[in-house]
Design a protein around this motif. Structure first.
Motif, mmCIF file in Angstrom:
data_model
loop_
_atom_site.group_PDB
_atom_site.id
_atom_site.type_symbol
_atom_site.label_atom_id
_atom_site.label_comp_id
_atom_site.label_asym_id
_atom_site.label_seq_id
_atom_site.Cartn_x
_atom_site.Cartn_y
_atom_site.Cartn_z
ATOM 1 N N ASN A 14 4.918 5.993 1.005
ATOM 2 C CA ASN A 14 4.816 4.414 0.904
ATOM 3 C C ASN A 14 3.726 4.159 -0.126
ATOM 4 O OD1 ASN A 14 4.398 1.695 1.138
ATOM 5 N ND2 ASN A 14 4.704 1.725 3.277
ATOM 6 N N ASP A 15 4.338 3.275 -1.195
ATOM 7 C CA ASP A 15 3.169 2.964 -2.373
ATOM 8 C C ASP A 15 2.292 1.691 -2.041
ATOM 9 O OD1 ASP A 15 3.891 5.363 -3.895
ATOM 10 O OD2 ASP A 15 5.527 4.119 -4.857
ATOM 11 N N ASP A 16 3.040 0.941 -1.153
ATOM 12 C CA ASP A 16 2.511 -0.387 -0.774
ATOM 13 C C ASP A 16 1.192 -0.208 0.190
ATOM 14 O OD1 ASP A 16 4.246 -1.542 -2.347
ATOM 15 O OD2 ASP A 16 5.738 -1.611 -1.210
ATOM 16 N N LEU A 17 1.401 0.696 1.136
ATOM 17 C CA LEU A 17 0.296 0.959 2.132
ATOM 18 C C LEU A 17 -0.184 2.264 2.011
ATOM 19 C CD1 LEU A 17 1.934 -0.817 5.217
ATOM 20 C CD2 LEU A 17 -0.135 -1.612 4.011
ATOM 21 N N SER A 18 -1.470 2.462 1.851
ATOM 22 C CA SER A 18 -2.175 3.739 1.891
ATOM 23 C C SER A 18 -1.944 4.354 3.288
ATOM 24 C CB SER A 18 -3.532 3.822 1.618
ATOM 25 O OG SER A 18 -4.318 3.020 2.465
ATOM 26 N N ILE A 19 -2.094 5.896 3.422
ATOM 27 C CA ILE A 19 -2.396 6.698 4.724
ATOM 28 C C ILE A 19 -3.437 5.799 5.494
ATOM 29 C CG2 ILE A 19 -2.671 8.771 5.753
ATOM 30 C CD1 ILE A 19 0.001 8.644 4.558
ATOM 31 N N ARG A 20 -4.572 5.487 5.129
ATOM 32 C CA ARG A 20 -5.760 4.831 5.880
ATOM 33 C C ARG A 20 -5.167 3.600 6.439
ATOM 34 N NH1 ARG A 20 -11.646 4.063 3.134
ATOM 35 N NH2 ARG A 20 -12.463 3.607 4.927
ATOM 36 N N LYS A 21 -4.628 2.748 5.608
ATOM 37 C CA LYS A 21 -4.081 1.363 6.197
ATOM 38 C C LYS A 21 -3.152 1.731 7.289
ATOM 39 C CE LYS A 21 -5.229 -1.384 2.160
ATOM 40 N NZ LYS A 21 -5.005 -2.232 1.237
ATOM 41 N N GLN A 22 -2.169 2.396 7.013
ATOM 42 C CA GLN A 22 -1.070 2.796 8.044
ATOM 43 C C GLN A 22 -1.717 3.300 9.482
ATOM 44 O OE1 GLN A 22 2.447 4.688 6.800
ATOM 45 N NE2 GLN A 22 1.901 4.596 4.527
ATOM 46 N N CYS A 23 -2.601 4.285 9.226
ATOM 47 C CA CYS A 23 -3.415 4.902 10.395
ATOM 48 C C CYS A 23 -4.002 3.640 11.149
ATOM 49 C CB CYS A 23 -4.462 6.004 10.035
ATOM 50 S SG CYS A 23 -3.673 7.442 9.534
ATOM 51 N N LYS A 24 -4.578 2.706 10.464
ATOM 52 C CA LYS A 24 -5.331 1.778 10.904
ATOM 53 C C LYS A 24 -4.407 0.655 11.832
ATOM 54 C CE LYS A 24 -8.909 -1.805 10.243
ATOM 55 N NZ LYS A 24 -9.960 -2.240 9.216
ATOM 56 N N LEU A 25 -3.107 0.219 11.077
ATOM 57 C CA LEU A 25 -2.217 -0.329 11.812
ATOM 58 C C LEU A 25 -1.405 0.201 12.965
ATOM 59 C CD1 LEU A 25 -0.718 -1.853 8.558
ATOM 60 C CD2 LEU A 25 -2.080 -3.024 10.173
#
Length: 76
Positions: A14-25
């Motif tokens: 995913n280019d829109d959401l980084s792994i960091r943001k996905q993990c937080k969500l």
């Protein structure tokens, strides 16, 4: 939903959401995403099984007392 199920929802491409943001969500620890789990050794499983048996026999003992009275002696 369990943590492994949430971890499976991660999209590494995913280019829109980084792994960091996905993990937080998803409320998933990043350390579990970047590192693959180590396979459990047979010796470790045997040790965990013996600790579990000791705890089931004496559930009132804390970890300090169980370590003192139930730990194998060195060299024997």
């Amino acid at each position: 939903m369990s943590a492994p199920d949430r971890r499976a929802l991660l999209d590494r491409d995913n280019d829109d959401l980084s792994i960091r943001k996905q993990c937080k969500l998803l409320s998933v620890a990043r350390s579990g995403v970047y590192r693959a789990p180590r396979p459990t050794d047979d010796d470790d499983l045997a040790l965990m099984r013996s600790i579990d048996e000791l705890f089931m026999a004496w559930p009132f003992l804390g970890w300090r007392r169980m370590g003192r009275c139930c730990a194998p002696t060195a060299g024997g």
